[in-house]
Design an enzyme around this catalytic site. Structure first.
Site, short mmCIF file in Angstrom:
data_model
loop_
_atom_site.label_atom_id
_atom_site.label_comp_id
_atom_site.label_asym_id
_atom_site.label_seq_id
_atom_site.Cartn_x
_atom_site.Cartn_y
_atom_site.Cartn_z
N ASP A 410 -2.72 7.66 12.32
CA ASP A 410 -2.88 6.43 12.53
C ASP A 410 -3.34 5.55 11.10
OD1 ASP A 410 -2.12 6.76 14.95
OD2 ASP A 410 -4.18 6.36 15.71
N MET A 411 -2.72 4.41 10.74
CA MET A 411 -3.07 3.65 9.66
C MET A 411 -4.63 3.70 9.32
SD MET A 411 -2.15 -0.33 8.78
CE MET A 411 -3.44 -1.05 9.94
#
Length: 562
Positions: A410-411
């Site tokens: 995930d970012m």
């Protein structure tokens, strides 16, 4: 502090506004930090909810309260009236205590529960149709017919099977008689003998036909009577479907939303321009559209908004009592795009490259692969709006070699990623991920002190279609999600844990940490399932896999920065 309420607006006292700057731009509804004015309004509304005695609604906060537990999203909208005075409006999602109208809250955009409304009249007709269907389905003669049909079908199968078995035996006996008599009988005698056997065969076939026709007639007669009932049921269901669709369409047209210029747009018109094509269930019933509608109808200027959850946590989505949440994307985003047209608004933080200026550290590199330590807020692959990512940075660093992404983080998650340089390496390592032989360990800081030392979480997950990219726990349609965890450090208000994801679902660790059936402790800084902070405190700290060319076991570890 003493505030004054007129109609549905509650005005702030002068003292409560001391030191607070009025925002120049309206809140971006889908990602925000509550402004101090909305925090004051929300605190007062929460105090009202704690102390009120008029609402007969079970939020699940009192153990002995009767009725179905239904938590609610509540919203506050800070507004400026025609005289420039600041106040706030309050609203709830859906209905509250079975009704739409409560003195503290703005009315719905359209109240379908008004006495003698077309909705109630049509609902009465639909209920009447439902009762007619139920009456037919529970009719005693109909039930007897269906029971008889099942019995007749079973009996016919048994009897026909037994009779065919007997005919087969008769046929075999005739064959034996032929073989036994042909050598001993004269040609004329055998001709008479064969004719008699043929008569027996024809008699058997005739009896089979008679038996088959008898059962067929009985079953068809019974089915014919059943069909009369079923045709009546189907006709009523068709009528119900047509009336329900017409009612839904009429409701969609009644929901007409205003913007600051007084331009109206129906729910149907709004969603016809989206990929949905038509409004999802309960669209227009959320708090923020109600608040903006009331503000525009009364000439109030929207200043800031916030929504919070009140009540017990639901079983599927992550909702914590008193916590602020953004407006939903599936139902509200198309509506609010129209309602807030032309309103100066805070910049969408999701369009900002928060990973800009961060360092992507190469931990290991050879001709087959590279292992990097991804900083938090850097995308793994390019997004729609933001190109900067692990992929584009490696692409620039490799020159002529195309980076082949095998897995992602995930970012907001930092930590170890392996990226292939060749198709052979990509295929080999990807197969290890699919077979779940790659060992991954994450470190997370949880937002409270949890009990227990270690364990496993098995909560199936699926995407929330009404609120992407959020996930839901769903035991019916969710995909298997399995996480092992262990406490490594307890602090005064937090717990540091190790996570081993044994499956790789979207937001798996975040959901398993936050959900009440998991650890019930959102990861610190989780802006989707908990409370935003300087970063998401989740780090991919350990990675182990087999080198695709040398077959050596590679182990990498990167310490978390929290």
């Amino acid at each position: 502090m003493q505030h004054t309420t007129q109609n549905s607006i509650t005005y702030f006292s002068d003292s409560s506004l001391n030191g607070i700057t009025v925002p120049e731009r309206f809140t971006f509804p889908f990602y925000y930090e509550p402004h101090p004015l909305t925090q004051i309004a929300a605190a007062e509304l929460q105090h009202y909810l704690e102390t009120q005695t008029e609402l007969d609604h079970n939020f699940g906060l009192t153990a002995d309260q009767q009725g179905l537990v239904i938590g609610k999203m509540f919203g506050v909208l800070v507004v400026q009236d025609n005289n420039g005075k600041l106040g706030y409006l309050a609203a709830f999602s859906g209905k509250l205590a079975g009704t739409n109208n409560h003195p503290k809250f703005v009315p719905p955009v359209f109240d379908m529960l008004i006495e003698n409304s077309f909705f109630l009249k049509e609902e009465e007709i639909l209920n009447s149709i439902n009762q007619q269907i139920k009456a037919i389905e529970s009719d005693e003669h109909y039930s007897i017919l269906k029971s008889n049909f099942e019995q007749f079908t079973a009996q016919s199968v048994l009897e026909m099977t037994a009779f065919k078995k007997q005919l087969k035996s008769n046929k075999e006996n005739r064959k034996k008689h032929r073989e036994a008599q042909q050598p001993v009988l004269s040609e004329q005698e055998y001709t008479h003998f064969e004719a008699d056997l043929i008569k027996q065969s024809l008699s058997d076939k005739w009896e089979l036909t008679v038996l088959s026709n008898r059962w067929k007639q009985l079953l068809e007669a019974t089915q014919s009577e059943i069909t009369l009932f079923e045709n009546s049921i189907e006709a009523l269901k068709k009528e119900r479907k047509e009336k329900s669709a017409a009612l839904q369409q009429q409701l969609f047209e009644q929901y007409a939303f205003l913007n600051q210029d007084g331009k109206e747009k129906s729910l149907q018109a709004i969603f016809s321009e989206t990929v949905f094509g038509k409004p999802p269930a309960a669209a227009g019933e959320c708090a923020t559209p109600k608040l903006l509608q009331y503000a525009f109808l009364n000439g109030y200027k929207p200043i800031a908004m916030a929504e919070f959850w009140w009540g017990a946590s639901p079983k599927s989505e992550i909702r914590k009592h008193r916590q602020f949440y953004p407006a939903c994307t599936g139902k509200c985003k198309p509506i609010l795009s129209h309602m807030l047209e032309g309103v100066p608004m805070d910049e969408n933080p999701l369009l900002k490259n928060s990973g800009e200026g961060t360092t992507l550290t190469i931990v290991y590199e050879d001709d087959s692969l590279v292992v990097v330590n991804k900083p938090a807020e850097l995308l793994s692959v390019p997004g729609i709006q933001i190109q900067d990512s692990v992929y584009t940075r490696l692409q620039a660093a490799f020159g002529n070699i195309e980076p082949l992404i095998i897995h992602r983080l995930d970012m907001s998650t930092s930590g170890l990623l392996v990226v292939a340089k060749t198709k052979e390496a990509h295929k080999h390592i990807q197969r290890q991920f699919l077979k779940r032989t790659v060992i991954k360990r994450y470190t997370a800081l949880l937002s409270k002190v949890i009990s227990g030392e270690e364990g496993e979480i098995k909560l199936p997950l699926r995407g929330d279609l009404d609120n992407r990219p959020s996930q839901l726990v769903c035991f019916e349609f969710g995909k298997k999600a399995h996480t092992r965890w262990k406490v490594i450090q307890r602090n005064e208000t937090t717990t540091k844990v190790h996570f081993w994801p044994l499956t790789g679902r979207t937001h798996q660790l975040r959901m398993h940490a936050a959900h009440e059936l998991g650890l019930n402790a959102p990861i610190v800084g989780d802006d989707l399932y908990g409370t935003a902070s300087n970063r998401l405190h989740l780090h991919a700290a350990y990675l182990e896999f087999v080198h695709p060319r040398t077959k050596e076991i590679l182990c990498f570890e990167a310490a978390e920065a929290f």
